[in-house]
Design an enzyme around this catalytic site. Structure first.
Site, PDB file in Angstrom:
ATOM      1  N   HIS A 173      92.223  71.239 -20.034  1.00  9.05           N
ATOM      2  CA  HIS A 173      92.788  72.506 -19.588  1.00  9.05           C
ATOM      3  C   HIS A 173      91.715  73.556 -19.340  1.00  9.05           C
ATOM      4  O   HIS A 173      91.846  74.386 -18.444  1.00  9.05           O
ATOM      5  CB  HIS A 173      93.778  73.016 -20.642  1.00  9.05           C
ATOM      6  CG  HIS A 173      94.593  74.191 -20.199  1.00  9.05           C
ATOM      7  ND1 HIS A 173      95.642  74.077 -19.318  1.00  9.05           N
ATOM      8  CD2 HIS A 173      94.507  75.505 -20.514  1.00  9.05           C
ATOM      9  CE1 HIS A 173      96.171  75.273 -19.111  1.00  9.05           C
ATOM     10  NE2 HIS A 173      95.502  76.157 -19.824  1.00  9.05           N
ATOM     11  N   TYR A 201      88.214  71.200 -17.022  1.00  3.81           N
ATOM     12  CA  TYR A 201      88.518  70.401 -15.821  1.00  3.81           C
ATOM     13  C   TYR A 201      87.605  69.174 -15.712  1.00  3.81           C
ATOM     14  O   TYR A 201      87.149  68.812 -14.633  1.00  3.81           O
ATOM     15  CB  TYR A 201      88.397  71.274 -14.562  1.00  3.81           C
ATOM     16  CG  TYR A 201      89.482  72.307 -14.422  1.00  3.81           C
ATOM     17  CD1 TYR A 201      90.498  72.148 -13.495  1.00  3.81           C
ATOM     18  CD2 TYR A 201      89.508  73.444 -15.221  1.00  3.81           C
ATOM     19  CE1 TYR A 201      91.510  73.086 -13.360  1.00  3.81           C
ATOM     20  CE2 TYR A 201      90.512  74.387 -15.105  1.00  3.81           C
ATOM     21  CZ  TYR A 201      91.507  74.203 -14.176  1.00  3.81           C
ATOM     22  OH  TYR A 201      92.505  75.132 -14.054  1.00  3.81           O
ATOM     23  N   LYS A 226      97.135  83.875  -7.335  1.00  2.00           N
ATOM     24  CA  LYS A 226      96.819  82.653  -8.070  1.00  2.00           C
ATOM     25  C   LYS A 226      98.107  82.049  -8.612  1.00  2.00           C
ATOM     26  O   LYS A 226      99.097  82.756  -8.808  1.00  2.00           O
ATOM     27  CB  LYS A 226      95.867  82.971  -9.231  1.00  2.00           C
ATOM     28  CG  LYS A 226      95.317  81.747  -9.968  1.00  2.00           C
ATOM     29  CD  LYS A 226      94.442  82.176 -11.130  1.00  2.00           C
ATOM     30  CE  LYS A 226      93.881  80.980 -11.884  1.00  2.00           C
ATOM     31  NZ  LYS A 226      93.098  81.388 -13.074  1.00  2.00           N
ATOM     32  N   SER A 261     100.060  76.927 -14.472  1.00  3.59           N
ATOM     33  CA  SER A 261     101.160  76.166 -15.074  1.00  3.59           C
ATOM     34  C   SER A 261     101.305  76.506 -16.552  1.00  3.59           C
ATOM     35  O   SER A 261     100.337  76.884 -17.216  1.00  3.59           O
ATOM     36  CB  SER A 261     100.906  74.660 -14.931  1.00  3.59           C
ATOM     37  OG  SER A 261      99.757  74.276 -15.660  1.00  3.59           O
ATOM     38  N   HIS A 262     102.527  76.360 -17.057  1.00  2.00           N
ATOM     39  CA  HIS A 262     102.802  76.439 -18.489  1.00  2.00           C
ATOM     40  C   HIS A 262     103.839  75.372 -18.818  1.00  2.00           C
ATOM     41  O   HIS A 262     104.898  75.647 -19.377  1.00  2.00           O
ATOM     42  CB  HIS A 262     103.287  77.843 -18.874  1.00  2.00           C
ATOM     43  CG  HIS A 262     102.454  78.464 -19.949  1.00  2.00           C
ATOM     44  ND1 HIS A 262     102.965  79.208 -20.979  1.00  2.00           N
ATOM     45  CD2 HIS A 262     101.112  78.423 -20.166  1.00  2.00           C
ATOM     46  CE1 HIS A 262     101.989  79.624 -21.766  1.00  2.00           C
ATOM     47  NE2 HIS A 262     100.856  79.160 -21.297  1.00  2.00           N
ATOM     48  N   HIS A 265     103.685  72.277 -20.747  1.00  5.39           N
ATOM     49  CA  HIS A 265     103.885  71.784 -22.109  1.00  5.39           C
ATOM     50  C   HIS A 265     104.554  72.821 -23.013  1.00  5.39           C
ATOM     51  O   HIS A 265     105.511  72.490 -23.731  1.00  5.39           O
ATOM     52  CB  HIS A 265     102.551  71.322 -22.707  1.00  5.39           C
ATOM     53  CG  HIS A 265     102.066  70.009 -22.170  1.00  5.39           C
ATOM     54  ND1 HIS A 265     101.950  69.758 -20.821  1.00  5.39           N
ATOM     55  CD2 HIS A 265     101.666  68.873 -22.798  1.00  5.39           C
ATOM     56  CE1 HIS A 265     101.496  68.525 -20.649  1.00  5.39           C
ATOM     57  NE2 HIS A 265     101.316  67.966 -21.829  1.00  5.39           N
ATOM     58  N   GLN A 289     102.546  80.278 -27.487  1.00  6.32           N
ATOM     59  CA  GLN A 289     102.287  81.687 -27.718  1.00  6.32           C
ATOM     60  C   GLN A 289     103.593  82.493 -27.701  1.00  6.32           C
ATOM     61  O   GLN A 289     104.624  82.010 -27.237  1.00  6.32           O
ATOM     62  CB  GLN A 289     101.340  82.220 -26.634  1.00  6.32           C
ATOM     63  CG  GLN A 289     100.067  81.402 -26.462  1.00  6.32           C
ATOM     64  CD  GLN A 289     100.205  80.257 -25.476  1.00  6.32           C
ATOM     65  OE1 GLN A 289     101.301  79.863 -25.093  1.00  6.32           O
ATOM     66  NE2 GLN A 289      99.075  79.701 -25.070  1.00  6.32           N
ATOM     67  N   GLU A 307      95.561  82.159 -29.414  1.00  7.83           N
ATOM     68  CA  GLU A 307      95.987  82.536 -28.065  1.00  7.83           C
ATOM     69  C   GLU A 307      97.099  83.581 -28.119  1.00  7.83           C
ATOM     70  O   GLU A 307      97.991  83.603 -27.265  1.00  7.83           O
ATOM     71  CB  GLU A 307      96.402  81.295 -27.276  1.00  7.83           C
ATOM     72  CG  GLU A 307      95.238  80.353 -27.028  1.00  7.83           C
ATOM     73  CD  GLU A 307      95.581  79.130 -26.194  1.00  7.83           C
ATOM     74  OE1 GLU A 307      96.679  79.101 -25.606  1.00  7.83           O
ATOM     75  OE2 GLU A 307      94.759  78.204 -26.137  1.00  7.83           O
ATOM     76  N   ASP A 324      96.686  76.326  -5.320  1.00 10.44           N
ATOM     77  CA  ASP A 324      97.436  75.099  -5.598  1.00 10.44           C
ATOM     78  C   ASP A 324      97.555  74.835  -7.091  1.00 10.44           C
ATOM     79  O   ASP A 324      96.665  75.143  -7.869  1.00 10.44           O
ATOM     80  CB  ASP A 324      96.813  73.881  -4.898  1.00 10.44           C
ATOM     81  CG  ASP A 324      95.339  73.694  -5.227  1.00 10.44           C
ATOM     82  OD1 ASP A 324      94.852  74.314  -6.189  1.00 10.44           O
ATOM     83  OD2 ASP A 324      94.666  72.937  -4.517  1.00 10.44           O
TER      84      ASP A 324
END
Length: 766
Positions: A57, A60, A100, A103-104, A106, A255, A328, A513
């Site tokens: 994450h 990369y 931009k 993703s979230h 999980h 979070q 976080e 993307d």
């Protein structure tokens, strides 16, 4: 939840080394690499930090090589992909647009409300960290089946959908930024692992673009916003592994959102940015929290920091150094302030009642020194943390073609009752109106949205100083297409996003993307990933548009296996014409309906065949980049000359769904009459998903100009019907006539999602 770590070295007793390394998110090879770079055995605290910062994450490591193949430059690009928190594209006259997608996935699977809300909060901070005022949100959502007859998990999938939408609405509505559009899809492959991809767009004066650099030796380092707690610990590492059921400990990785603090934090930062020279550098504390923001800002400037963790405001007593660094907790910002402007910064944050605390300073030597409980707890090089992570080139295996090829058209039985089938098709969760979702959003706040959500692209009214411009934004992706052919499926996703911008007359500026895949260590999955990148890169180079940033999300699995390869394309465009933008729904009785791009052909890859016969096959609908480019150029030309009243592109669901939407979405309650040629099957004409096509309605006195322009540019244009005053959809095929009343369309299409959700019990059990 406390982290079980300390400053002792790794134990090799009892053969537990690999298991212990796994708890830190490190492989044995990565551990050996870390030992070599440090020149010693790392402490557990260091392994906790590196395990997160070297996670998929954050660094990369399995995608970086492939992402370099994407085109990231262009004459309008001011900040490239990967340079900062978000890409920046020039709008002219001293202004720029920042956008931009992230993703979230999980977190939303484990705690859907907070997972989605914090996803919105994270992308919100990414945008205003660049100095931009956020203008809008959009979201791309995917869930498992919500039809009870299709799965025993329908209730749980519906629970996830309800709570994800509620979380998105909660954060966006509270911070006063409208959610103006998006997309929603369903497939069994997303069961238990929904995809929640969130997009944000903002505008900024070019001379106020902010950077995430820790420059200026002796400049103080501040933390602003919420206190630090144990929520979200190792959230980045959690997002870098496969979900395993519903573990209680996974909830600690999610979070907790505080949109009210998010709003005033934004207001304070934006006011601070108006005064030149106060802010030297700024970074959002998102994934990996304080360790990520300090290491990235220091590495960009080739400097170091001394940070006193005892000064970090915390919510919980007895937090370990690594817990403070990896937390976080949301709505936090790291700021490097010019040492002569500290009082001014303090005054602005005090005005907005935002906590603002000095925690350290910038130093010349390239090292991060973290002090805790009166002594140095951790010292690491920012370069080691950020740039020395391993980069993998994983094996990729192309699958063997199966025998699931597309059957001859004559072998496919047509619907016996077309009216009943069309109404059922309109009511599918994949097709039905998304009004149930967007009516939960305050999409009019700020008066930016020109139309309510639901169109091919959102059109935004943005004031840049004394000038008003119109921007367009859209999200597009099709996991089913990419599951059949990831290379061409990715090209189609880019092309459809550009087509959706063209439908509202917008010239594309760039794309962002979000690449959602399963385990990259699976050679088939990695082949899909590489082919997707190849397709996106080729399409972007063909259309001459840059990729300004984005996100990769791996390890997405349902109980039955990998999700479909799902790239989501966010595209932004500038509307240069001052002519009215065509509407989605029919506007004026008597206008002529024209099909740009022709009738299309074939049913391969269509939703019609998947839903009706369960056929996926290994072929995609007809598609060609040259045809897309010509179609888009003509469409923008027709709009710039004010020739069109309505326009709606054809994609999933084909002409049938486009007509249903053009009738059912209108407040004027107008219908249409369509005449089909009889030399082709009716189901092929209605449901084929061939690309580069749009239906438009044209005033009769402008029809000749539309047809002449299309002929002159070489684009097929077919007159197929007219707009009716009657609220009805009439289809004529030789001697056969099919009539769908507007009230029937409302019941099946407009209320379809409502009806499905009302039949599923709202509970969170798996």
């Amino acid at each position: 939840m406390e982290m079980k770590t300390s400053n002792e070295g790794l134990s090799t007793e009892n053969g537990e080394v690999l298991e212990e390394l796994k708890s830190f998110g490190l492989s044995f090879d990565e551990y050996q690499r870390l030992v070599q770079l440090l020149g010693r055995v790392p402490t557990r605290a260091e392994m906790a930090l590196i395990g997160v910062m070297w996670s998929e994450h954050c660094c990369y490591k399995s995608s970086k090589r492939e992402l370099k193949k994407l085109p990231t430059t262009g004459k309008r690009v001011l900040v490239k992909a990967g340079e900062e928190n978000a890409g920046v594209v020039d709008l002219g006259n001293g202004w720029a647009v920042v956008f931009k997608i992230e993703s979230h996935n999980h977190p939303s699977a484990v705690e859907p409300f907070q997972g989605a809300a914090t996803g919105v909060g994270g992308i919100f901070r990414d945008i205003f960290t660049m100095g931009a005022r956020p203008v809008c949100f959009m979201n791309s959502l995917r869930f498992g089946e919500i039809r009870a007859e299709k799965t025993t998990q329908a209730s749980h999938n519906a629970f996830l959908l309800r709570n994800v939408v509620a979380g998105i609405a909660h954060y966006g509505n509270c911070v006063g930024v409208p959610t103006v559009g998006g997309e929603l899809a369903f497939d069994s492959s997303y069961e238990g692992n929904p995809l929640v991809n969130v997009f944000c767009l903002g505008v900024v004066r070019v001379d106020r673009i902010q950077r995430g650099k820790a420059e200026g030796i002796g400049n103080p380092v501040f933390i602003a916003g919420s206190k630090t707690g144990r929520d979200g610990l190792k959230g980045a590492a959690f997002a870098s592994r496969k979900l395993e059921g519903h573990k209680t400990e996974d909830r600690y990785s999610v979070q907790i959102a505080d949109p009210f603090m998010g709003r005033i934090l934004m207001s304070a930062c934006l006011e601070l940015f108006q005064e030149a020279g106060v802010v030297v550098g700024i970074q959002d504390m998102g994934a990996a929290g304080l360790i990520c923001s300090t290491s990235e800002t220091a590495s960009r400037a080739k400097r170091g920091m001394e940070i006193n963790l005892d000064n970090v405001p915390v919510r919980e007593a007895d937090m370990l150094a690594e817990e403070i660094l990896l937390s976080e907790s949301q709505e936090r910002m790291l700021l490097i302030i010019h040492k002569d402007k500290v009082d001014r910064a303090k005054a602005i944050f005090a005005k907005w009642d935002v906590p603002f605390t000095q925690i350290g300073q910038v130093i010349e030597e390239e090292k991060l020194c973290f002090y805790h409980r009166g002594k140095k707890a951790i010292e690491l090089s920012p370069d080691l943390i950020v740039h020395q992570a391993p980069v993998y080139e994983l094996p990729a295996t192309e699958p063997l073609l199966t025998n699931s090829s597309f059957p001859p058209l004559e072998k496919i039985p047509q619907p016996i009752d077309y009216k009943a089938f069309l109404l059922a098709f309109a009511a599918l969760p994949q097709n039905s109106s998304r009004e149930w979702i967007y009516r939960q959003f305050d999409y009019l706040v700020g008066l930016h949205a020109i139309e309510e959500p639901g169109a091919d692209a959102a059109v935004l009214r943005v004031f840049l100083g004394n000038e008003q411009v119109r921007l367009a934004a859209t999200l597009d992706g099709n996991g089913r297409y990419c599951g059949i052919d990831p290379y061409n499926g990715a090209k189609i996703a880019v092309a459809e996003a550009i087509r959706n911008l063209s439908v509202v007359g917008a010239l594309p500026l760039g794309i962002t993307d979000n690449l959602n895949f399963a385990d990259p260590k699976n050679s088939l999955v990695y082949w899909q990933f590489k082919e997707t990148i190849r397709g996106i890169a080729e399409a972007c180079r063909f259309f001459d548009i840059p990729v300004t940033g984005g996100n990769v999300s791996f390890y997405n699995y349902s109980k039955d296996g990998a999700i479909l390869p799902t790239p989501v394309i966010g595209a932004v465009g500038l509307i240069e014409t001052d002519k009215p933008i065509p509407k989605l729904s029919f506007q004026h009785p008597g206008e002529t309906i024209v099909l740009l791009g022709g009738w299309g052909e074939g049913l391969q890859g269509s939703l019609y065949l998947q839903e009706r016969l369960g056929i996926t096959g290994n072929q995609l609908p007809w598609f060609h980049l040259e045809a897309e480019k010509k179609h888009n150029e003509v469409l923008r030309l027709l709009i710039s000359e004010g020739l069109l009243s309505t326009a709606h592109d054809l994609s999933e669901g084909g002409l049938a769904l486009a007509l249903i939407e053009s009738v059912g979405s209108g407040r004027k309650k107008l219908g249409c009459s369509i005449v089909f040629p009889t030399n082709r099957r009716l189901d092929e004409l209605l449901f084929n998903e061939a690309g580069a096509r749009t239906i438009v309605s044209v005033p009769k006195n402008k029809l000749s100009a539309v047809l002449w322009n299309c002929q002159h540019k070489g684009l097929e244009a077919v007159v197929i019907g007219e707009v009716l005053e009657d609220y009805v959809l009439r289809l004529h095929y030789g001697e056969e006539s099919i009539e769908l009343k507007g009230t029937e369309i409302e019941k099946s299409w407009k209320n379809g999602l409502d009806a499905l959700l009302s039949t599923t019990e709202d509970y969170g059990g798996a």
